[in-house]
Scaffold this motif. Sequence first.
Motif, short mmCIF file in Angstrom:
data_model
loop_
_atom_site.label_atom_id
_atom_site.label_comp_id
_atom_site.label_asym_id
_atom_site.label_seq_id
_atom_site.Cartn_x
_atom_site.Cartn_y
_atom_site.Cartn_z
N GLY A 223 0.83 -1.19 0.00
CA GLY A 223 0.00 0.00 0.00
C GLY A 223 0.87 1.25 0.00
O GLY A 223 0.44 2.32 -0.38
N THR A 227 2.23 -1.21 -4.09
CA THR A 227 0.76 -1.23 -3.96
C THR A 227 0.20 -2.56 -4.47
O THR A 227 0.90 -3.33 -5.13
CB THR A 227 0.11 -0.10 -4.78
N VAL A 228 -1.06 -2.78 -4.16
CA VAL A 228 -1.73 -3.99 -4.62
C VAL A 228 -1.72 -4.02 -6.17
O VAL A 228 -1.45 -5.07 -6.78
CB VAL A 228 -3.18 -4.03 -4.07
N ILE A 241 -5.07 -10.48 1.86
CA ILE A 241 -4.79 -9.39 2.79
C ILE A 241 -5.10 -9.82 4.22
O ILE A 241 -6.24 -10.10 4.57
CB ILE A 241 -5.61 -8.14 2.42
N THR A 243 -3.82 -8.02 7.18
CA THR A 243 -3.03 -6.96 7.82
C THR A 243 -3.44 -6.69 9.26
O THR A 243 -2.84 -5.83 9.91
CB THR A 243 -3.11 -5.65 7.02
N ILE A 408 -4.29 1.06 5.90
CA ILE A 408 -3.36 1.39 4.81
C ILE A 408 -3.80 0.80 3.47
O ILE A 408 -3.81 1.49 2.45
CB ILE A 408 -1.93 0.94 5.17
N ILE A 409 -4.19 -0.46 3.45
CA ILE A 409 -4.54 -1.08 2.17
C ILE A 409 -5.84 -0.53 1.60
O ILE A 409 -5.87 -0.10 0.45
CB ILE A 409 -4.61 -2.61 2.32
N ARG A 411 -7.16 2.26 2.00
CA ARG A 411 -6.94 3.63 1.58
C ARG A 411 -6.21 3.72 0.25
O ARG A 411 -6.43 4.63 -0.53
CB ARG A 411 -6.08 4.34 2.63
N SER A 412 -5.29 2.78 0.03
CA SER A 412 -4.40 2.93 -1.12
C SER A 412 -4.81 2.03 -2.29
O SER A 412 -4.11 1.97 -3.27
CB SER A 412 -2.98 2.57 -0.70
N THR A 413 -5.93 1.34 -2.16
CA THR A 413 -6.26 0.36 -3.18
C THR A 413 -7.66 0.60 -3.75
O THR A 413 -8.62 0.68 -3.01
CB THR A 413 -6.21 -1.07 -2.59
N THR B 219 3.69 2.74 11.12
CA THR B 219 2.57 2.39 10.24
C THR B 219 1.21 2.56 10.92
O THR B 219 0.20 2.06 10.45
CB THR B 219 2.67 0.93 9.76
#
Lengths: 475, 292
Positions: A223, A227-228, A241, A243, A408-409, A411-413, B219
């Motif tokens: 992420g 990124t994915v 995933i 996480t 994080i994932i 949000r970024s995917t 993180t």
Amino acid sequence: MANPNLTQADRQKLPRTQMPEQDPKERVQNFTEVPFGYDAELAMAEAERCLLCKKPKCVAGCPVGIDIPAFIKAIREERMNDAALILRATNSLPAVCGRVCPQGDQCEALCIEGNKHDPVAIGNLERFVADWEVRNNAITIPDLPPPTGYKVAIVGSGPAGLTAAGDLAKMGHDVTVFEALHRPSGVLAYGIPEFRLPRIVVNSEIEYIKKLGVKFIYDVVVGITVTVDELFEQGFHSIFIGTGAGLPRMMGVPGENLVGVYSANEFLTRVNLLGASKFPDYDTPIRKARHTVVVGGGNTAMDSARVSLRVTGNHVTLAYRRSMDEIPARKEEIHHAIEEGVDFQLLTAPVEVVGDDKGQCIGLKCIRMELGEPDASGRRSPVPVEGSEFVFDCDTVIVAIGNSPNPIIPRSTQGIEVTKRGTIKIEDATGATTRPGVYAGGDIVSGAATVILAMGAGKTAAKYMDEYMRGLPKP
Amino acid sequence: MHIIHSTRVLAEKIHEYWVEAPLIARKYRAGQFVIIRTHDQGERVPLTVVETKPEEGLIRLIVQEAGKTTTEMAAFKAGDGILDVVGPLGKATHLENWGNLMIIGGGVGAAPVLPIAIAARKLGNTVYSIIGARTKDLLILEDEFRAACHETRVSTDDGSYAVKGFVTDALKAWVGEGLKVDQAIIAGPIPMMGATAKVSKELGIPTMASLNPIMVDGTGMCGACRVTVHGKVFFACVDGPEFDAHGVDFRELNLRNQAYRTQEAEAMRRMEDHKCKIGLTNVAREGVVQHG
Ligand SMILES: Cc1cc2nc3c(=O)[nH]c(=O)nc-3n(C[C@H](O)[C@H](O)[C@H](O)COP(=O)(O)OP(=O)(O)OC[C@H]3O[C@@H](n4cnc5c(N)ncnc54)[C@H](O)[C@@H]3O)c2cc1C
Ligand code: SF4
Ligand code: FES
């Protein structure tokens, strides 16, 4: 040796076999595992207590459906290797589960023997078999099928990710685990302390997964670092995933950023992952509290309190806002914490951290609670008793009131839907997220839950990731 | 293991490292940082990334000897390795074309704002900068700032170089001369940031501060990096590291950052002792060689 002459009634009269453990006075001075485990004799004695029910209730209580009577019968007949195989058939981390699963609320809660007497110590027996396997070098790496050519990325190396990785490798896929920290196994490494789950146990599980051909890459935050989308571009066919729920919830009371207030995650990470109890031999420092108050009543709170006892050698209080009937931690941990001298203050909730003019925590103001009507969770909800405020004279507060899903994932995917609580939305039966090829499981889906549920989710996802990939063009 | 390609001393106790970290070099944007660990018993330390060479897979770190890890790093040479480097962490600086942008860096705080100055200029801003240090020997990156910005002023607290005074004095003077500042971005020691935020508020300049709280994972998992901004709690590693300087509780940040001061001193003392005992003869011999 097994005694076939015992009647069911005889079996029911046998007392539950206690696990020998370190003396509380001694063990608060070290981080070595608290219970020593059964030896073969004790394990076989405990196995005699099982009624080998035709319709075993216990199995229904196990989230991964271990064939409990079968492995107990094998122990009884001293067929330890068979017992190990039965466990491994459904549970890839038995040595971990034998130690940290909330058996009291799961299999053992439903054990028929438990109706009138103590339930069979299923967890202790599971642990015995897993340890026997390690001690006797009996862990066999299964023959792997020919490589399928499909590549899988696993994000996060907690129990969910590890289980998915192991299962997918056994199906012949090429599996790579990406981990944000410098060491694998998620909460098992940074959260749960060594005296409850020795590193050596976790490491041997990791070794097993590595021997299945799984690759581990550390220090990569998916992420961010990659990124994915980029993982797909790099040729991964499917992504899992796992996480976890690594975002600490704070209390939202005044003063909670004062010096001396820790989130449980920070406190435990410093000690468990970074060796802060060995400062200055290790470089990470930790506060030497005079009096610590831990806020919360889950496993994280028990771990924080017991680690704190060991790190400081000083007084530790645990403040929980409901009563002993609602406290969510494993029964064994509560029992151990009490034995070790943690001062339980029930029906007690924080209202303010008190600081001095140097910004240091010098107290925790709390209010007493009483139990009112049951709330949405079915538990009686705590109601503050007006005018009952008082202050703990303490210099350290550890907040252990839960975690939110790691954002994080999502949000970024693109294409991964989340719920209002921020957990990733999946199709329950398969673990599939709203984005094709991407699966998820564990705390990132359920919110903070348990090791075994995370593993169950990893297992389900692995099965459907396999199916999904086999539907893709041959690589 | 991340191999160090080169090292250089920029000022007293301030070192520069070019380190191999290809994934990070490719992804990095101005404002982000990394967390490093130098050995297996080491702590996790956040460090700003100052520049990258994505084609060569290198990142540039500028590190001031402060605690045990950074002091140990002073002995690192080209070819040595850093065990873990994770990143790029934190949000990239929010950049737009504000018009006149003022970049202020105090001491080693000049490092994090240099890449921001460069990126902001590319967006069309007119970039002014003030870099300050306690004394001449602690000033870094002057030439690079002069090259990156339209105009750069330098101050030293003790007047040993350039204009005597604090960066706040330089800012007030510049605005007094009629410079209209549309946005400021600051980094440096916490007292310096606090003082600068106060002045920039009085001057009515919107200001962002790049904060440097203690971090563990970077993180969002541990909450060590909690900061209060406009009365609300944020995790600097994921919500920051930049925040509205006029809302930051700098006092709290300062106190939190000193939480381990006595332990750090202890670790340093032990390290010094250790060095003396094991390195006594070496140190002496090197001394002779150098001066003889
Ligand atoms: C102190 C403590 C004690 C507990 N005790 C018990 C117990 O006794 N029994 C029990 O059953 N449960 C217990 N739990 C709960 C249990 O540990 C969790 O439910 C379980 O670990 C969840 O597994 P997971 O795989 O979903 O996530 P985690 O174990 O949280 O692992 C997630 C991993 O993903 C990594 N990660 C996160 N984001 C990224 C990213 N973007 N890229 C790469 N990697 C990433 C993290 O670093 C971490 O290693 C406890 C939890 C805590 C905190
Ligand atoms: S329910 Fe209890 S007694 Fe029956 S098989 Fe399971 S463990 Fe044995
Ligand atoms: S450093 Fe751990 S949450 Fe920010």
